[in-house]
Scaffold this motif. Sequence first.
Motif, PDB file in Angstrom:
ATOM      1  N   TYR A 239       0.810  -1.256   0.011  1.00 40.29           N
ATOM      2  CA  TYR A 239      -0.065   0.128   0.012  1.00 40.29           C
ATOM      3  C   TYR A 239       0.862   1.162  -0.144  1.00 40.29           C
ATOM      4  CZ  TYR A 239      -4.204  -2.727   0.354  1.00 40.29           C
ATOM      5  OH  TYR A 239      -5.146  -3.662  -0.101  1.00 40.29           O
ATOM      6  N   LEU A 240       2.041   1.138   0.604  1.00 40.29           N
ATOM      7  CA  LEU A 240       2.693   2.258   0.582  1.00 40.29           C
ATOM      8  C   LEU A 240       3.194   2.736  -0.858  1.00 40.29           C
ATOM      9  CD1 LEU A 240       5.405   1.755   3.651  1.00 40.29           C
ATOM     10  CD2 LEU A 240       3.342   3.477   3.549  1.00 40.29           C
ATOM     11  N   ILE A 241       3.696   1.729  -1.458  1.00 37.56           N
ATOM     12  CA  ILE A 241       3.996   1.876  -2.986  1.00 37.56           C
ATOM     13  C   ILE A 241       2.873   2.077  -3.793  1.00 37.56           C
ATOM     14  CG2 ILE A 241       5.051   0.559  -4.984  1.00 37.56           C
ATOM     15  CD1 ILE A 241       6.757  -1.037  -2.920  1.00 37.56           C
ATOM     16  N   ALA A 242       1.620   1.869  -3.494  1.00 42.15           N
ATOM     17  CA  ALA A 242       0.507   2.111  -4.127  1.00 42.15           C
ATOM     18  C   ALA A 242       0.240   3.701  -4.314  1.00 42.15           C
ATOM     19  CB  ALA A 242      -0.618   1.594  -3.643  1.00 42.15           C
ATOM     20  N   ALA A 243       0.431   3.897  -2.981  1.00 44.80           N
ATOM     21  CA  ALA A 243       0.402   5.535  -2.717  1.00 44.80           C
ATOM     22  C   ALA A 243       1.353   6.432  -3.382  1.00 44.80           C
ATOM     23  CB  ALA A 243       0.527   5.847  -1.146  1.00 44.80           C
ATOM     24  N   ALA A 244       2.529   5.759  -3.286  1.00 39.75           N
ATOM     25  CA  ALA A 244       3.831   6.468  -4.094  1.00 39.75           C
ATOM     26  C   ALA A 244       3.702   6.390  -5.479  1.00 39.75           C
ATOM     27  CB  ALA A 244       5.054   5.740  -3.835  1.00 39.75           C
ATOM     28  N   ILE A 245       3.023   5.398  -6.174  1.00 37.46           N
ATOM     29  CA  ILE A 245       3.077   5.413  -7.352  1.00 37.46           C
ATOM     30  C   ILE A 245       2.130   6.192  -8.078  1.00 37.46           C
ATOM     31  CG2 ILE A 245       1.636   3.433  -7.873  1.00 37.46           C
ATOM     32  CD1 ILE A 245       3.889   2.285  -9.668  1.00 37.46           C
ATOM     33  N   THR A 246       0.955   6.524  -7.122  1.00 39.80           N
ATOM     34  CA  THR A 246      -0.111   7.486  -7.788  1.00 39.80           C
ATOM     35  C   THR A 246       0.041   8.661  -7.339  1.00 39.80           C
ATOM     36  OG1 THR A 246      -1.522   6.803  -5.879  1.00 39.80           O
ATOM     37  CG2 THR A 246      -1.802   5.453  -7.756  1.00 39.80           C
ATOM     38  N   GLY A 247       1.134   9.100  -6.773  1.00 34.08           N
ATOM     39  CA  GLY A 247       1.514  10.687  -6.203  1.00 34.08           C
ATOM     40  C   GLY A 247       0.347  10.882  -5.050  1.00 34.08           C
ATOM     41  N   GLY A 248       0.026   9.882  -4.580  1.00 36.75           N
ATOM     42  CA  GLY A 248      -1.229   9.969  -3.302  1.00 36.75           C
ATOM     43  C   GLY A 248      -0.494  10.418  -2.013  1.00 36.75           C
ATOM     44  N   LYS A 249      -1.312  10.255  -0.890  1.00 36.78           N
ATOM     45  CA  LYS A 249      -1.088  10.572   0.394  1.00 36.78           C
ATOM     46  C   LYS A 249      -1.829   9.642   1.180  1.00 36.78           C
ATOM     47  CE  LYS A 249      -0.272  14.569   3.516  1.00 36.78           C
ATOM     48  NZ  LYS A 249      -0.088  15.710   3.777  1.00 36.78           N
ATOM     49  N   VAL A 250      -1.226   8.756   1.910  1.00 32.29           N
ATOM     50  CA  VAL A 250      -1.874   7.717   2.383  1.00 32.29           C
ATOM     51  C   VAL A 250      -1.501   7.286   4.079  1.00 32.29           C
ATOM     52  CG1 VAL A 250      -2.312   4.907   2.531  1.00 32.29           C
ATOM     53  CG2 VAL A 250      -2.679   6.212   0.569  1.00 32.29           C
ATOM     54  N   THR A 251      -2.110   6.973   4.871  1.00 28.49           N
ATOM     55  CA  THR A 251      -1.896   6.654   6.099  1.00 28.49           C
ATOM     56  C   THR A 251      -1.943   5.193   6.392  1.00 28.49           C
ATOM     57  OG1 THR A 251      -2.129   9.041   7.019  1.00 28.49           O
ATOM     58  CG2 THR A 251      -1.936   6.906   8.720  1.00 28.49           C
ATOM     59  N   LEU A 252      -1.254   4.253   6.683  1.00 27.87           N
ATOM     60  CA  LEU A 252      -1.433   3.054   7.110  1.00 27.87           C
ATOM     61  C   LEU A 252      -1.658   2.701   8.453  1.00 27.87           C
ATOM     62  CD1 LEU A 252       1.464   1.228   5.201  1.00 27.87           C
ATOM     63  CD2 LEU A 252      -0.688   1.883   4.560  1.00 27.87           C
ATOM     64  N   GLU A 253      -2.547   2.124   8.992  1.00 28.79           N
ATOM     65  CA  GLU A 253      -3.054   2.042  10.377  1.00 28.79           C
ATOM     66  C   GLU A 253      -2.719   0.719  10.955  1.00 28.79           C
ATOM     67  OE1 GLU A 253      -6.388   5.508  10.515  1.00 28.79           O
ATOM     68  OE2 GLU A 253      -7.151   3.208  10.337  1.00 28.79           O
ATOM     69  N   ASP A 254      -2.558   0.486  12.386  1.00 28.69           N
ATOM     70  CA  ASP A 254      -2.286  -0.687  12.701  1.00 28.69           C
ATOM     71  C   ASP A 254      -1.090  -1.745  12.225  1.00 28.69           C
ATOM     72  OD1 ASP A 254      -4.319  -0.531  14.534  1.00 28.69           O
ATOM     73  OD2 ASP A 254      -5.796  -1.860  13.446  1.00 28.69           O
ATOM     74  N   CYS A 255      -0.097  -0.922  12.014  1.00 27.97           N
ATOM     75  CA  CYS A 255       1.123  -1.647  11.321  1.00 27.97           C
ATOM     76  C   CYS A 255       2.166  -1.478  12.308  1.00 27.97           C
ATOM     77  CB  CYS A 255       1.159  -1.462  10.106  1.00 27.97           C
ATOM     78  SG  CYS A 255       1.885   0.809   9.819  1.00 27.97           S
ATOM     79  N   GLU A 256       3.570  -1.950  11.913  1.00 28.71           N
ATOM     80  CA  GLU A 256       4.525  -2.072  12.710  1.00 28.71           C
ATOM     81  C   GLU A 256       5.706  -1.433  11.911  1.00 28.71           C
ATOM     82  OE1 GLU A 256       5.281  -2.836  16.181  1.00 28.71           O
ATOM     83  OE2 GLU A 256       7.052  -1.950  15.313  1.00 28.71           O
ATOM     84  N   PRO A 257       5.963  -0.015  12.204  1.00 25.70           N
ATOM     85  CA  PRO A 257       6.883   0.556  11.177  1.00 25.70           C
ATOM     86  C   PRO A 257       8.412   0.032  11.623  1.00 25.70           C
ATOM     87  CG  PRO A 257       5.722   2.163  12.341  1.00 25.70           C
ATOM     88  CD  PRO A 257       5.274   0.846  12.846  1.00 25.70           C
ATOM     89  N   GLY A 258       8.574  -0.691  12.643  1.00 30.32           N
ATOM     90  CA  GLY A 258       9.918  -1.002  12.919  1.00 30.32           C
ATOM     91  C   GLY A 258      10.424  -2.143  11.805  1.00 30.32           C
ATOM     92  N   HIS A 259       9.124  -2.944  11.404  1.00 23.96           N
ATOM     93  CA  HIS A 259       9.442  -4.114  10.628  1.00 23.96           C
ATOM     94  C   HIS A 259       9.668  -3.651   9.261  1.00 23.96           C
ATOM     95  CE1 HIS A 259       6.777  -6.705  13.399  1.00 23.96           C
ATOM     96  NE2 HIS A 259       8.151  -6.390  14.060  1.00 23.96           N
ATOM     97  N   LEU A 260       9.500  -2.363   8.803  1.00 25.30           N
ATOM     98  CA  LEU A 260       9.664  -2.020   7.470  1.00 25.30           C
ATOM     99  C   LEU A 260      10.803  -0.981   7.199  1.00 25.30           C
ATOM    100  CD1 LEU A 260       5.908  -1.592   7.145  1.00 25.30           C
ATOM    101  CD2 LEU A 260       7.179  -2.641   5.308  1.00 25.30           C
ATOM    102  N   ARG A 261      11.920  -1.117   8.198  1.00 30.40           N
ATOM    103  CA  ARG A 261      12.834  -0.143   8.000  1.00 30.40           C
ATOM    104  C   ARG A 261      13.793  -0.189   6.619  1.00 30.40           C
ATOM    105  NH1 ARG A 261      15.499  -0.933  13.523  1.00 30.40           N
ATOM    106  NH2 ARG A 261      13.449  -0.414  14.272  1.00 30.40           N
ATOM    107  N   ALA A 262      14.007  -1.265   6.338  1.00 30.88           N
ATOM    108  CA  ALA A 262      14.969  -1.151   4.816  1.00 30.88           C
ATOM    109  C   ALA A 262      13.951  -0.661   3.786  1.00 30.88           C
ATOM    110  CB  ALA A 262      15.206  -2.632   4.458  1.00 30.88           C
ATOM    111  N   VAL A 263      12.547  -0.884   3.760  1.00 38.20           N
ATOM    112  CA  VAL A 263      11.586  -0.410   2.721  1.00 38.20           C
ATOM    113  C   VAL A 263      11.223   1.042   2.987  1.00 38.20           C
ATOM    114  CG1 VAL A 263       9.136  -0.642   1.865  1.00 38.20           C
ATOM    115  CG2 VAL A 263      10.308  -2.607   2.949  1.00 38.20           C
ATOM    116  N   LEU A 264      11.239   1.526   4.149  1.00 39.95           N
ATOM    117  CA  LEU A 264      11.054   3.094   4.340  1.00 39.95           C
ATOM    118  C   LEU A 264      12.216   3.894   3.937  1.00 39.95           C
ATOM    119  CD1 LEU A 264       9.014   3.076   8.052  1.00 39.95           C
ATOM    120  CD2 LEU A 264       8.188   2.711   5.449  1.00 39.95           C
TER     121      LEU A 264
END
Length: 419
Positions: A239-264
């Motif tokens: 979903y982060l990439i979906a937002a990025a690729i459409t030039g959008g602005k999206v908030t993900l809820e109930d996730c664990e940012p620490g698990h996505l460090r390399a991706v972020l």
Amino acid sequence: MDRLRIEGGRSLAGAVRVSGAKNAALPALAACLLTGSEVRLDNVPDVWDVGTLVKLLDGLGARAERLGTHRWAVSTPEIASPEAPYDLVRKMRASVLVLGPLVARAGRARVSLPGGCAIGARPIDRHLEGLRQLGAEIRLEHGYVEARAERLTGALVDFPDVTVTGTENLMMAATLARGTTVLTNAAREPEVVDLARLLRGMGARIDGAGTSVITIEGVEALGPCEHRVIADRIEAGTYLIAAAITGGKVTLEDCEPGHLRAVLEALAKVGLRVETGPSWIRIGNGRPLRAIDLATEPYPGFPTDLQAQFMVLMTQAGGSSTIDETIFESRFMHVPELRRMGASIDLAGHAARVEGPTPLTGAEVTASDLRASACLVLAALAARGETVVHRVYHLDRGYEAIEKKLAGLGARVERLSDR
Ligand code: EPU
């Protein structure tokens, strides 16, 4: 067979809840076989692979009761028949996760040997070698693995390469073994840590999950437990990439940012603005996108399960990007389909070179595996005109209510069914 029709070119906006992790829920369900007591699992995603594993558990003698959309109660008074048939393993390789628990609890397992799949040969030799080291007698006959051991015995198991489900299988098997097992070069994925947390809740003695050395001291029996499955980092990344690729602005809820460090980190390098809180991630303001090079790696590196999705993003970024797939030997089945939509991608061995930005145009495309399907959906969101993604059953295996979640963010997406 269902298809998705997507009208591209709309920026996504709003908030989306991340579901529980498929790849944590599957080993958690398999772990229920280790005890005669009831295990309650919450935050289990409502996806097809979970349904397949529940069906498999049912055939083995477990009673899996659905308490709510995401809540299950599983109890296995005894293993009725320790066999995972070809029919189910063929549908889902992760069925092999019942192997360790069955040998440990019932002293016997007969599990169909998974064949190759769309992303590579994917042998299970490391699972089998590890079980042998714990004292199981293993035979391969008629396409099945037959494993036997009166009681497994703790041992030192050194994995030559990192394997996620291999680590999980051995960790589960070792919980009921006599003595201590040490797994070295173990997988450090958050899903392995989540499984260890569940097993500890059931009474297992496990140290070191999340590092490459996991120590398990076998116990006589495991008991009841309640467990909440972690959030799906791969769904979140998609979903982060979906937002990025459409030039959008999206908030993900109930996730664990620490698990996505390399991706972020990768998204920030591409030029996207990423903010995080304790259980949310917000992404936006990402134009123009810059091409970066990337290699997939075991955790904590960039996950192979987001490689295809990231490649679509690179088709919209300025410059050339080399994406090195180091985990699976042929995880590029999405490339020919992306080319049909206008992407410029060259393949050389295990690397893909993407030249961007190239405008994408809608087309009829066919999904080949779970993550490849997700990447085609992302390409469709960015493309001009209409795309029809065929074989969405691949998506349904691992993405909960994808068209509803995307529609909630403003995408024009519709499921077409032949039924
Ligand atoms: N490998 C071997 N021998 C083994 C085991 C693995 O050679 O006995 C090789 C594989 O062929 C592959 C590499 O080692 O080249 C890594 O495979 P791994 O065993 O780690 O993969 P897995 O456990 O079968 C899990 C996920 C996959 C994910 C990989 C890598 C689950 C249920 N599946 O598979 O998820 O891609 O780890 O992170 O946890 C997906 O969700 O779409 C998916 C494919």
